[in-house]
Enzyme design. Structure first.
Site, short mmCIF file in Angstrom:
data_model
loop_
_atom_site.label_atom_id
_atom_site.label_comp_id
_atom_site.label_asym_id
_atom_site.label_seq_id
_atom_site.Cartn_x
_atom_site.Cartn_y
_atom_site.Cartn_z
N ARG A 160 0.81 -1.21 0.00
CA ARG A 160 0.00 0.00 0.00
C ARG A 160 0.85 1.27 0.00
NH1 ARG A 160 -2.40 -3.65 -1.07
NH2 ARG A 160 -4.40 -4.45 -0.32
N SER A 239 -11.47 -0.17 2.63
CA SER A 239 -10.71 -0.43 3.86
C SER A 239 -10.15 0.88 4.39
CB SER A 239 -9.57 -1.41 3.57
OG SER A 239 -10.08 -2.64 3.11
N GLU A 343 -5.77 4.39 5.71
CA GLU A 343 -5.39 4.20 4.32
C GLU A 343 -5.79 5.39 3.45
OE1 GLU A 343 -6.07 0.84 0.83
OE2 GLU A 343 -6.04 0.25 2.94
#
Length: 351
Positions: A160, A239, A343
């Site tokens: 990520r 998420s 995130e």
């Protein structure tokens, strides 16, 4: 290039949250993108880049500067080589590669947002990451004021994360190039246990790519991870937290906290993350800390379908969302000593 003044930004995000911007520009060509960026840089005006808006948390006061929505189009396929303009809708592009019989992106179906955002976040799901197939990223370098082509090796991809995320004010992604596998309509080998189980095959097996895509879409929809305007469980950024990656000492301390809280027979999810580190599940931590599906009584709540998604139930403000996020972060840390990291990109606010 379209220009609006005092433009609301909430409709441009999947959270449907955030205040306005004094100017909103919509660019439909790479030249327009570059011109808008140069205008902002030359005048010293803050610049907010917006793609699909699926990874943005914008403050209730909005953004004081130029908001630039990238709406460029371009899907060029030559054998297994694919070039996508940054503004292409990601999930539509995935569908077209599957229709063309190519493998490599089929398990990334249903992810909201634009193609240009995928290398920034190194988007991944169900055993695939874009870093495995990206060959080059074409970007405008705001420091050198020129268009550059960065090969995969120069993108510093990790979980990520990427060079673009590490230095968010330097590069504006214009185009993304992929190298996909011509596998006769079959998928890449399945790497995610849930996908393999859902399809009745083993990890490592290949299946028809179209069936893999449909399976992933079904799994995502069951978790509220496919956009649906009528379903508030999808008024989210997917998420909200990344899965924590722990050093060995941190992981040992985490195991001790799990044993103390839940009993020595409980084993948390654990996956090798390289360099002696271990990745665990943010969703597991959130749930075991007491934040179950549907948690909350206000206009921002945890999804009723997935504990990793924070949602706007229709009347939330950004502050409502952040209050919930902070409560979850504090609760997980108190329970397990692990600090969750958001995130989505925050604009004008922070946890």
């Amino acid at each position: 290039m379209q220009e609006l003044h005092d433009a609301p930004l909430a409709p441009l995000t999947t959270f449907r949250l955030g205040g306005p911007a004094p100017r909103l520009l919509t660019a439909t060509t790479d030249t327009e993108v570059i011109d808008a960026v140069r205008e902002a840089d030359d005048s010293g005006t803050p610049l907010l880049i917006i793609g699909g808006g699926s990874n943005l948390v914008i403050g209730d006061k909005g953004f004081e500067g130029i908001a630039l929505r990238i709406a460029t189009k371009g899907f060029v396929l030559d054998g297994g080589s694919l070039e996508l303009a940054a503004g292409e809708v990601w999930t539509d592009a995935v569908a077209r590669t599957v229709e063309a019989g190519l493998a490599g992106l089929e398990c990334l179906a249903g992810i909201p947002g634009s193609a240009g955002a995928t290398p920034i976040q190194n988007v991944g799901a169900y055993g695939q990451e874009v870093s495995a197939t990206i060959t080059e990223v074409v970007a405008y370098d705001r420091r050198t004021r020129e268009t550059v082509v960065l090969p995969n090796s120069a993108c510093a991809f990790s979980y990520r994360h990427s060079r673009f995320k590490a230095d968010p004010d330097r590069y504006v992604v214009l185009r993304v190039r992929f190298g996909l596998e011509e596998a006769g309509g079959l998928s890449a080998p399945l790497k995610y246990p849930e996908t393999a189980r859902a399809m009745g095959v083993r990890e490592g097996d290949r299946v028809p790519a179209a069936e893999a895509r449909e399976t992933v879409l079904r799994l995502r929809a069951g978790k509220g991870m496919v956009l649906d305007p009528e379903d508030h469980d999808t008024w989210s950024a997917g998420s909200f937290f990344t899965n924590p990656v722990l050093e060995q000492a941190e992981f040992d301390a985490f195991l001790a906290r799990v044993a103390d809280r839940l009993g020595p027979e409980v084993t948390p999810p654990a996956f090798p993350a390289g360099d002696g580190r271990t990745k665990t599940s943010a969703a597991w931590l959130i749930d075991r800390a007491g934040f179950t599906k549907g948690y909350g009584t206000g206009p921002a709540r945890i999804s009723t379908k997935h504990t990793l998604a924070l949602t706007n139930r229709g009347a939330a403000t950004t502050e409502d969302l952040l209050a919930l996020a902070r409560e979850v972060v504090a609760g997980v840390h108190a329970a397990f000593g692990v600090t969750l990291v958001n995130e989505p990109v925050t604009v004008g606010v922070s946890l």
